[in-house]
Write a protein that holds these residues in place. Structure first.
Motif, PDB file in Angstrom:
ATOM      1  N   LYS A   1      52.832  47.485  37.272  1.00 56.73           N
ATOM      2  CA  LYS A   1      53.381  47.172  38.590  1.00 56.73           C
ATOM      3  C   LYS A   1      53.085  45.704  38.881  1.00 56.73           C
ATOM      4  CE  LYS A   1      49.197  48.556  41.068  1.00 56.73           C
ATOM      5  NZ  LYS A   1      48.647  49.415  42.152  1.00 56.73           N
ATOM      6  N   PRO A   2      53.769  45.103  39.843  1.00 61.81           N
ATOM      7  CA  PRO A   2      53.481  43.710  40.204  1.00 61.81           C
ATOM      8  C   PRO A   2      52.080  43.579  40.787  1.00 61.81           C
ATOM      9  CG  PRO A   2      55.627  44.382  41.014  1.00 61.81           C
ATOM     10  CD  PRO A   2      54.952  45.629  40.571  1.00 61.81           C
ATOM     11  N   VAL A   3      51.301  42.654  40.244  1.00 62.45           N
ATOM     12  CA  VAL A   3      49.950  42.414  40.731  1.00 62.45           C
ATOM     13  C   VAL A   3      49.728  40.916  40.867  1.00 62.45           C
ATOM     14  CG1 VAL A   3      49.024  44.531  39.701  1.00 62.45           C
ATOM     15  CG2 VAL A   3      49.007  42.414  38.387  1.00 62.45           C
ATOM     16  N   ALA A   4      48.787  40.560  41.786  1.00 64.97           N
ATOM     17  CA  ALA A   4      48.449  39.149  41.991  1.00 64.97           C
ATOM     18  C   ALA A   4      47.326  38.774  41.038  1.00 64.97           C
ATOM     19  CB  ALA A   4      48.045  38.913  43.448  1.00 64.97           C
ATOM     20  N   LEU A   5      47.647  37.930  40.075  1.00 64.00           N
ATOM     21  CA  LEU A   5      46.712  37.618  39.004  1.00 64.00           C
ATOM     22  C   LEU A   5      45.469  36.891  39.521  1.00 64.00           C
ATOM     23  CD1 LEU A   5      46.305  37.797  35.952  1.00 64.00           C
ATOM     24  CD2 LEU A   5      47.495  35.625  35.708  1.00 64.00           C
ATOM     25  N   ARG A   6      45.660  35.915  40.377  1.00 63.82           N
ATOM     26  CA  ARG A   6      44.523  35.119  40.869  1.00 63.82           C
ATOM     27  C   ARG A   6      43.564  35.982  41.694  1.00 63.82           C
ATOM     28  NH1 ARG A   6      42.916  29.879  41.711  1.00 63.82           N
ATOM     29  NH2 ARG A   6      41.674  29.537  43.603  1.00 63.82           N
ATOM     30  N   GLU A   7      44.127  36.936  42.461  1.00 60.82           N
ATOM     31  CA  GLU A   7      43.290  37.786  43.292  1.00 60.82           C
ATOM     32  C   GLU A   7      42.434  38.709  42.431  1.00 60.82           C
ATOM     33  OE1 GLU A   7      45.690  39.823  46.098  1.00 60.82           O
ATOM     34  OE2 GLU A   7      46.432  37.987  47.056  1.00 60.82           O
ATOM     35  N   ILE A   8      43.018  39.210  41.335  1.00 55.80           N
ATOM     36  CA  ILE A   8      42.251  40.081  40.445  1.00 55.80           C
ATOM     37  C   ILE A   8      41.093  39.297  39.841  1.00 55.80           C
ATOM     38  CG2 ILE A   8      42.350  41.391  38.288  1.00 55.80           C
ATOM     39  CD1 ILE A   8      45.205  42.125  38.975  1.00 55.80           C
ATOM     40  N   ALA A   9      41.373  38.060  39.419  1.00 55.52           N
ATOM     41  CA  ALA A   9      40.314  37.226  38.851  1.00 55.52           C
ATOM     42  C   ALA A   9      39.224  36.956  39.890  1.00 55.52           C
ATOM     43  CB  ALA A   9      40.894  35.917  38.336  1.00 55.52           C
TER      44      ALA A   9
ATOM     45  N   VAL B   1      38.341  38.897  42.387  1.00 54.19           N
ATOM     46  CA  VAL B   1      37.557  40.121  42.577  1.00 54.19           C
ATOM     47  C   VAL B   1      36.526  40.258  41.471  1.00 54.19           C
ATOM     48  CG1 VAL B   1      37.665  42.637  42.549  1.00 54.19           C
ATOM     49  CG2 VAL B   1      39.338  41.337  43.874  1.00 54.19           C
ATOM     50  N   VAL B   2      36.955  40.070  40.205  1.00 51.14           N
ATOM     51  CA  VAL B   2      36.057  40.246  39.072  1.00 51.14           C
ATOM     52  C   VAL B   2      34.949  39.189  39.095  1.00 51.14           C
ATOM     53  CG1 VAL B   2      35.870  40.303  36.563  1.00 51.14           C
ATOM     54  CG2 VAL B   2      37.846  41.316  37.686  1.00 51.14           C
ATOM     55  N   LEU B   3      35.294  37.944  39.405  1.00 48.03           N
ATOM     56  CA  LEU B   3      34.285  36.897  39.464  1.00 48.03           C
ATOM     57  C   LEU B   3      33.256  37.183  40.564  1.00 48.03           C
ATOM     58  CD1 LEU B   3      36.506  33.711  38.942  1.00 48.03           C
ATOM     59  CD2 LEU B   3      34.823  34.631  37.348  1.00 48.03           C
ATOM     60  N   THR B   4      33.735  37.692  41.703  1.00 49.48           N
ATOM     61  CA  THR B   4      32.826  38.015  42.812  1.00 49.48           C
ATOM     62  C   THR B   4      31.873  39.132  42.423  1.00 49.48           C
ATOM     63  OG1 THR B   4      34.489  37.321  44.417  1.00 49.48           O
ATOM     64  CG2 THR B   4      32.705  38.752  45.229  1.00 49.48           C
ATOM     65  N   LEU B   5      32.422  40.190  41.768  1.00 48.57           N
ATOM     66  CA  LEU B   5      31.599  41.325  41.362  1.00 48.57           C
ATOM     67  C   LEU B   5      30.551  40.923  40.335  1.00 48.57           C
ATOM     68  CD1 LEU B   5      34.309  44.132  41.106  1.00 48.57           C
ATOM     69  CD2 LEU B   5      32.554  43.875  42.870  1.00 48.57           C
ATOM     70  N   ASN B   6      30.825  39.846  39.581  1.00 49.69           N
ATOM     71  CA  ASN B   6      29.920  39.446  38.513  1.00 49.69           C
ATOM     72  C   ASN B   6      28.922  38.374  38.933  1.00 49.69           C
ATOM     73  OD1 ASN B   6      30.547  40.647  35.614  1.00 49.69           O
ATOM     74  ND2 ASN B   6      32.492  40.466  36.715  1.00 49.69           N
ATOM     75  N   LYS B   7      28.993  37.938  40.196  1.00 46.50           N
ATOM     76  CA  LYS B   7      28.058  36.910  40.646  1.00 46.50           C
ATOM     77  C   LYS B   7      26.600  37.359  40.541  1.00 46.50           C
ATOM     78  CE  LYS B   7      31.008  34.151  43.666  1.00 46.50           C
ATOM     79  NZ  LYS B   7      31.278  33.713  45.064  1.00 46.50           N
ATOM     80  N   PRO B   8      26.313  38.647  40.807  1.00 44.38           N
ATOM     81  CA  PRO B   8      24.904  39.052  40.658  1.00 44.38           C
ATOM     82  C   PRO B   8      24.377  38.874  39.235  1.00 44.38           C
ATOM     83  CG  PRO B   8      26.094  40.654  41.986  1.00 44.38           C
ATOM     84  CD  PRO B   8      27.123  39.708  41.448  1.00 44.38           C
ATOM     85  N   LEU B   9      25.301  38.902  38.231  1.00 46.44           N
ATOM     86  CA  LEU B   9      24.852  38.755  36.846  1.00 46.44           C
ATOM     87  C   LEU B   9      24.365  37.338  36.548  1.00 46.44           C
ATOM     88  CD1 LEU B   9      27.639  40.747  34.926  1.00 46.44           C
ATOM     89  CD2 LEU B   9      25.345  41.525  35.564  1.00 46.44           C
TER      90      LEU B   9
ATOM     91  N   VAL C   1      52.611  39.167  38.567  1.00 44.38           N
ATOM     92  CA  VAL C   1      52.897  39.463  37.169  1.00 44.38           C
ATOM     93  C   VAL C   1      52.972  40.969  37.003  1.00 44.38           C
ATOM     94  CG1 VAL C   1      51.753  37.398  36.325  1.00 44.38           C
ATOM     95  CG2 VAL C   1      50.459  39.502  36.550  1.00 44.38           C
ATOM     96  N   SER C   2      53.635  41.398  35.930  1.00 47.22           N
ATOM     97  CA  SER C   2      53.744  42.828  35.668  1.00 47.22           C
ATOM     98  C   SER C   2      52.584  43.243  34.786  1.00 47.22           C
ATOM     99  CB  SER C   2      55.080  43.135  34.976  1.00 47.22           C
ATOM    100  OG  SER C   2      55.157  44.508  34.665  1.00 47.22           O
ATOM    101  N   ALA C   3      51.696  44.135  35.304  1.00 42.64           N
ATOM    102  CA  ALA C   3      50.521  44.544  34.544  1.00 42.64           C
ATOM    103  C   ALA C   3      49.946  45.818  35.149  1.00 42.64           C
ATOM    104  CB  ALA C   3      49.475  43.433  34.547  1.00 42.64           C
ATOM    105  N   ASP C   4      49.054  46.452  34.379  1.00 41.94           N
ATOM    106  CA  ASP C   4      48.252  47.565  34.894  1.00 41.94           C
ATOM    107  C   ASP C   4      47.012  46.943  35.535  1.00 41.94           C
ATOM    108  OD1 ASP C   4      46.276  49.616  35.124  1.00 41.94           O
ATOM    109  OD2 ASP C   4      47.447  50.833  33.724  1.00 41.94           O
ATOM    110  N   GLU C   5      46.929  47.031  36.874  1.00 42.16           N
ATOM    111  CA  GLU C   5      45.893  46.317  37.609  1.00 42.16           C
ATOM    112  C   GLU C   5      44.495  46.742  37.175  1.00 42.16           C
ATOM    113  OE1 GLU C   5      44.576  45.316  42.234  1.00 42.16           O
ATOM    114  OE2 GLU C   5      46.224  46.699  41.800  1.00 42.16           O
ATOM    115  N   ASN C   6      44.275  48.070  37.016  1.00 41.16           N
ATOM    116  CA  ASN C   6      42.947  48.557  36.666  1.00 41.16           C
ATOM    117  C   ASN C   6      42.543  48.098  35.267  1.00 41.16           C
ATOM    118  OD1 ASN C   6      42.601  49.870  39.139  1.00 41.16           O
ATOM    119  ND2 ASN C   6      43.629  51.727  38.396  1.00 41.16           N
TER     120      ASN C   6
ATOM    121  N   GLN D   1      36.777  42.073  33.443  1.00 42.81           N
ATOM    122  CA  GLN D   1      35.369  42.427  33.621  1.00 42.81           C
ATOM    123  C   GLN D   1      34.615  42.306  32.303  1.00 42.81           C
ATOM    124  OE1 GLN D   1      33.450  43.123  36.211  1.00 42.81           O
ATOM    125  NE2 GLN D   1      31.680  43.507  34.882  1.00 42.81           N
ATOM    126  N   ASN D   2      35.213  42.827  31.256  1.00 43.61           N
ATOM    127  CA  ASN D   2      34.557  42.807  29.942  1.00 43.61           C
ATOM    128  C   ASN D   2      34.337  41.374  29.463  1.00 43.61           C
ATOM    129  OD1 ASN D   2      34.140  42.973  27.046  1.00 43.61           O
ATOM    130  ND2 ASN D   2      34.685  45.126  27.245  1.00 43.61           N
TER     131      ASN D   2
END
Length: 677
Positions: free
Chosen positions: A523-531, A533-541, A560-565, A572-573
């Motif tokens: 589905k259409p997803v916002a690429l920058r927003e996903i990045a 989210v992941v960067l924010t979640l990884n700040k504790p690391l 972009v067309s992608a599977d958001e999860n 994340q990986n």
């Protein structure tokens, strides 16, 4: 977009018959060419020896034949000299004035010639007496004696010589030449002693008093090019006459230039270097009035011929002119002191040898063609057809049809191969059946495993989430109440629980990917927003590391067309890996639009000896109908050796086994990311 491409193995083309025939044809052709070359060299050697012997024999015979005319002239002159002396002795002091006046008369130009009335040139010699000569009985006796002699002998010698004449030093000539009115054409101012055909035999030029020959000269009276043979006649030490025969150029050329061996040419020159006859120099000889000097001509080739001939060893007949690639066959004509030379170019031998070699080559080529045609039918019947049947049988087996029955009656290698092939087909059929049974059993086992894995992961996640939740609530609710050691232990429980939960999730995802049961939800997803989210979640690391997390994805890059999860899982990986292996510097996520064709040509796994692990794994491209986006995760961490790049994408593998102990990890992250991509 998939990062790896499968290699395409083309279907073999051509046939063993064609390949065998081609190889045999090339080898046989090389043998034929080699044999032709050896035949050429051998024939050249044989022809050279034979030619030299034949050339030597030819030039000796030709020299004798050419000398005959001069020897005959010398014999004629000897006979004429003897008869002349006898008749002059008989005439003694008689004055034949009356007979002289009956035969001759003074012409208007002052010269004395034959009386026109009754003069028959076909039987009588023409007489020319210079206008300044004072007649006396002795001169009249000599003239009439010479007249009678020339009339008697000239007609007899016509078969070999065009003319016979006697010159007198007093400017008198008596000549029998029926075709040419020489005496009539001679002008009144002619002075015979000045002409070469006279002075060549005088005391100065011929002290040996023998028969000599002139070079080629132009006779202005006869209006022709002539070579003259002259013999002086002396009485009491005084020259009273010169006996002569002329050889006209046409006759000389016919004998010298036209009568020759095929491919060769003949030349004649005097011992002093004066050129007499040459097929390519006749015009120059005439231009020089017959006085063509070889040494002064500037012709290097002709000069070499002259020098080689003059330097011949005694008894040597044939000499090699290596510079000009020719043989010179030489005959010395002693009487005129001439050299008769036959020039034999070596190219004649090469041409003969080449013709023979070409015949051998053509014959070999025809034989090769016939042999190839015969061999083609033999190979097609004996080899190609059985092999084609084997190929068809192979395709049947590849298609799953094991009902193969090849001809095993042949008693050769192909027969044994057919027998083995039949046995192989039966064995493969039996193994295929066993494998099919085993595969069905394995599929049932895999299904049970997948069910077991799903149930187990569910049962594991429920207590794990409970443990993690309780530990987190204890940490949050007991701030300041628990000792630092207890807080540390609770934190370790949360961390270990999360690792275990991630491992369970990875194993479940890996199982789904391996069995191709994982489905993407595009589905259409916002690429920058996903990045973000992941960067924010990884700040504790990041913890105490001096490390920046940078989102460099352009803000104008919309959907972009992608599977958001799954895309978030890949981020994340890769980002967590980058943080884990980087102590300082930065971890950066970037993306850019690229041309799809260019992207396929330029994709690579880094440029240096060491590249970042996340940089290697993150060359990810997501393509829609109009454009391709390339996403890159880069870091300033420890990097990966180039020879480990393929290994890190294998399941449960890491670039260095020690990293699991130092940094932690299962080795499934990049394998899952690769398969998701």
């Amino acid at each position: 977009m998939v990062l790896f491409k499968a290699k395409f193995i083309p279907k073999p083309k051509g046939s063993i018959t064609r390949a065998t025939l081609l190889k045999m044809a090339v080898r046989i052709a090389l043998v034929i060419i080699g044999s032709t070359g050896l035949s050429y060299l051998h024939l050249i050697s044989i022809l050279e020896n034979q030619t030299l012997r034949q050339l030597e024999k030819y030039i000796v015979e030709r020299g004798q034949r050419e000398s005959n005319i001069f020897a005959l002239a010398q014999d004629n002159h000897a006979l004429l000299d003897q008869e002349l002396r006898r008749r002059l002795d008989e005439a003694k002091d008689r004055d034949p004035q009356a007979e002289f006046e009956r035969l001759f008369v003074r012409s208007p130009d002052g010269a004395i010639r034959n009386r026109p009335e009754g003069f028959d040139r076909s039987h009588q010699p023409g007489v020319y007496i210079g206008k300044d000569l004072k007649l006396n009985p002795e001169i009249r006796r000599r003239i009439l004696t010479f007249y009678d002699l020339v009339m008697s002998y000239g007609l007899s010698w016509r078969s070999r010589f065009q003319n016979t004449y006697i010159n007198m030093p007093e400017n008198v000539v008596v000549m029998y030449w029926p075709e040419v009115p020489w005496a009539e054409n001679a002008t009144g101012d002619l002075y015979i002693p000045d002409e070469e055909y006279f002075w060549i035999a005088d005391q100065k030029h011929n002290p040996a008093r023998k028969t000599v020959c002139t070079g080629l000269y132009y006779d202005k009276v006869a209006r022709n090019w002539i070579v003259s043979c002259e013999t002086p006649v002396d009485i009491v030490g005084k020259q009273i006459a010169t006996l002569g025969h002329d050889i006209v150029l046409n006759e000389l050329l016919d004998r010298t230039l036209q009568d020759r061996l095929a491919g060769t040419y003949n030349i004649i020159f005097r011992a002093d270097g004066r050129l007499i006859a040459h097929p390519d120099k006749m015009a120059q000889i005439k231009d020089k009035n017959g006085k063509f000097d070889i040494l002064q001509s500037g012709d290097a080739h002709l000069t070499r011929i002259f020098q080689l001939v003059k330097n011949l060893e005694p008894g040597q007949v044939v000499v090699e002119n290596t510079k000009d690639k020719e043989y010179l066959a030489v005959a010395k004509l002693n009487e005129p002191d001439w050299y008769f030379v036959t020039v034999f170019p070596k190219s004649i031998l090469a041409g003969l040898a080449f013709d023979n070699a070409r015949f051998v080559l053509i014959l070999g080529g025809i034989s090769l063609l016939v042999e190839i045609v015969v061999l083609f039918f033999v190979l097609r019947r004996q080899v190609a057809t059985p092999l084609k049947e084997l190929m068809v049988a192979t395709e049947q087996i590849a298609a799953g049809d094991f009902n193969i029955h090849l001809d095993t009656t042949r008693q050769d290698e192909l027969g044994r191969l057919a027998h083995s092939f039949n046995a192989m087909a039966n064995e493969v059929y039996a193994r295929e059946a066993r494998l099919k049974q085993a595969q069905e059993a394995l599929q049932r086992t895999d299904k049970l495993k997948d069910e077991f894995l799903a149930n187990t992961s569910h049962e594991l996640r429920t207590p794990l989430h409970g443990i993690i939740g309780i530990a987190e609530s204890l940490i949050e609710g007991a701030t300041g109440k628990l000792s630092p050691a207890t807080v540390f232990n609770l934190t370790m429980i949360v961390t270990s629980g999360r690792r275990l939960a991630n491992l369970v999730n990875d194993i479940l995802d890996f199982s789904k990917l391996r069995h191709h049961t994982l489905q993407l939800q595009l589905k259409p997803v916002a690429l920058r927003e996903i990045a973000d989210v992941v960067l924010t979640l990884n700040k504790p690391l990041v913890g105490q590391k001096k490390l920046q997390l940078i989102n460099a994805i352009p803000s104008d890059l919309l959907l972009v067309s992608a599977d958001e999860n799954r895309l978030q899982q890949i981020f994340q990986n890769l980002i967590s890996n980058a943080i884990k292996f980087t102590d300082s510097g930065c971890v950066q996520v970037s993306a850019q639009l690229i041309d799809s064709e260019r992207e396929r040509e330029t994709r690579r796994w880094g440029n240096g000896d060491d590249v970042s692990a996340s940089n290697v794994a993150a060359q990810i491209a997501i393509q829609n109908l109009k454009s391709t986006i390339q996403i890159t995760v880069s870091d300033t961490g420890i990097g990966i050796s180039k020879n480990k790049l393929d290994q890190i994408f294998e399941s449960f593998e890491q670039a260095d086994g020690s990293t699991a102990r130092i940094y932690g990890g299962t080795g499934l992250g990049l394998a899952i990311a690769k398969q998701l991509v």
